[in-house]
Design an enzyme around this catalytic site. Structure first.
Site, short mmCIF file in Angstrom:
data_model
loop_
_atom_site.label_atom_id
_atom_site.label_comp_id
_atom_site.label_asym_id
_atom_site.label_seq_id
_atom_site.Cartn_x
_atom_site.Cartn_y
_atom_site.Cartn_z
N HIS A 38 -32.13 -22.60 12.14
CA HIS A 38 -33.30 -22.67 13.03
C HIS A 38 -33.88 -24.08 13.09
O HIS A 38 -34.39 -24.51 14.13
CB HIS A 38 -34.41 -21.73 12.53
CG HIS A 38 -34.31 -20.32 13.05
ND1 HIS A 38 -34.41 -20.01 14.38
CD2 HIS A 38 -34.17 -19.14 12.40
CE1 HIS A 38 -34.31 -18.69 14.53
NE2 HIS A 38 -34.16 -18.13 13.35
N HIS A 61 -29.05 -18.95 7.93
CA HIS A 61 -29.72 -18.54 9.18
C HIS A 61 -31.00 -19.37 9.40
O HIS A 61 -31.22 -19.90 10.49
CB HIS A 61 -30.03 -17.04 9.12
CG HIS A 61 -30.73 -16.51 10.34
ND1 HIS A 61 -30.17 -15.56 11.16
CD2 HIS A 61 -31.95 -16.77 10.86
CE1 HIS A 61 -31.02 -15.29 12.16
NE2 HIS A 61 -32.12 -16.00 11.99
N GLU A 62 -31.82 -19.48 8.37
CA GLU A 62 -33.11 -20.17 8.53
C GLU A 62 -32.93 -21.68 8.70
O GLU A 62 -33.63 -22.31 9.49
CB GLU A 62 -34.05 -19.87 7.35
CG GLU A 62 -34.41 -18.40 7.18
CD GLU A 62 -34.86 -17.70 8.46
OE1 GLU A 62 -35.50 -18.35 9.32
OE2 GLU A 62 -34.55 -16.51 8.63
N CYS A 95 -32.98 -11.28 13.82
CA CYS A 95 -33.83 -12.48 13.85
C CYS A 95 -35.15 -12.09 14.51
O CYS A 95 -35.15 -11.40 15.53
CB CYS A 95 -33.13 -13.57 14.67
SG CYS A 95 -34.11 -15.08 14.84
N LEU A 96 -36.25 -12.51 13.92
CA LEU A 96 -37.56 -12.15 14.48
C LEU A 96 -37.75 -12.68 15.91
O LEU A 96 -38.55 -12.16 16.66
CB LEU A 96 -38.69 -12.68 13.58
CG LEU A 96 -38.88 -11.92 12.26
CD1 LEU A 96 -39.91 -12.63 11.40
CD2 LEU A 96 -39.29 -10.48 12.50
N GLN A 119 -40.19 -20.94 14.63
CA GLN A 119 -40.44 -19.58 15.15
C GLN A 119 -41.93 -19.26 15.26
O GLN A 119 -42.30 -18.26 15.87
CB GLN A 119 -39.79 -18.54 14.24
CG GLN A 119 -38.27 -18.59 14.25
CD GLN A 119 -37.71 -17.53 13.33
OE1 GLN A 119 -37.66 -17.70 12.13
NE2 GLN A 119 -37.31 -16.40 13.92
N GLY A 131 -36.50 -13.79 6.43
CA GLY A 131 -36.87 -15.20 6.51
C GLY A 131 -37.59 -15.53 7.79
O GLY A 131 -37.57 -14.77 8.76
#
Ligand code: CO
Length: 145
Positions: A136, A132-133, A90-91, A52, A47
């Protein structure tokens, strides 16, 4: 277009992202395409959330089992009491993986790319990716969990 990914501790990752008023605007459609391309080129990420890539707006995408979910202004309307712990990455934290406890099932309400309301019930890895997303979008990072 592949977008640069913002990494921790950039403060945009801590902001509460703004609600999208016009989901069908061209700039949103373009951003969705760029985010999908960026995520696909970034290895095995599940994701990506708009903050981000430097856009503090409530949009995230999740790709799992060949299916792409585009969530605009998503909200978790239900969370299971039952939780599960799995290692997450996580990116915005390259190379960092930590075990995180999250609800096993969630129900998410959002708008899709056509501005239509959708309700998705998810469990397991998909439910985890949604949590998770969506975190963010509220400036919450996995290191907080
Ligand atoms: Co992340």
């Amino acid at each position: 277009m592949i977008l640069p990914i913002i990494t921790y501790p950039n403060e945009i990752l801590r902001q509460k992202a703004k609600k999208i008023k016009n989901p069908k605007d061209k700039e949103i459609k373009d951003l969705i395409l760029d985010m999908i391309e960026t995520m696909e080129k970034s290895g095995n990420a599940l994701g990506l959330a708009a903050p981000q890539v430097g856009q503090s707006i409530r949009l995230c995408i999740i790709k799992l089992d060949g299916k792409t979910y585009i969530l605009i202004n998503p909200k978790i309307s239900r969370k299971s009491w039952k939780k599960e712990t799995t290692e997450e990455g996580c990116l915005s934290f390259p190379g960092k993986f930590i075990p995180i406890k999250r609800s096993r099932k969630v129900t998410v309400k959002a708008l899709d790319k056509n501005g239509e309301e959708i309700i998705i019930k998810a469990e397991g890895l998909l439910a985890r990716a949604f949590q998770h997303e969506i975190d963010h979008l509220d400036g919450v990072l996995f290191i907080d969990r």
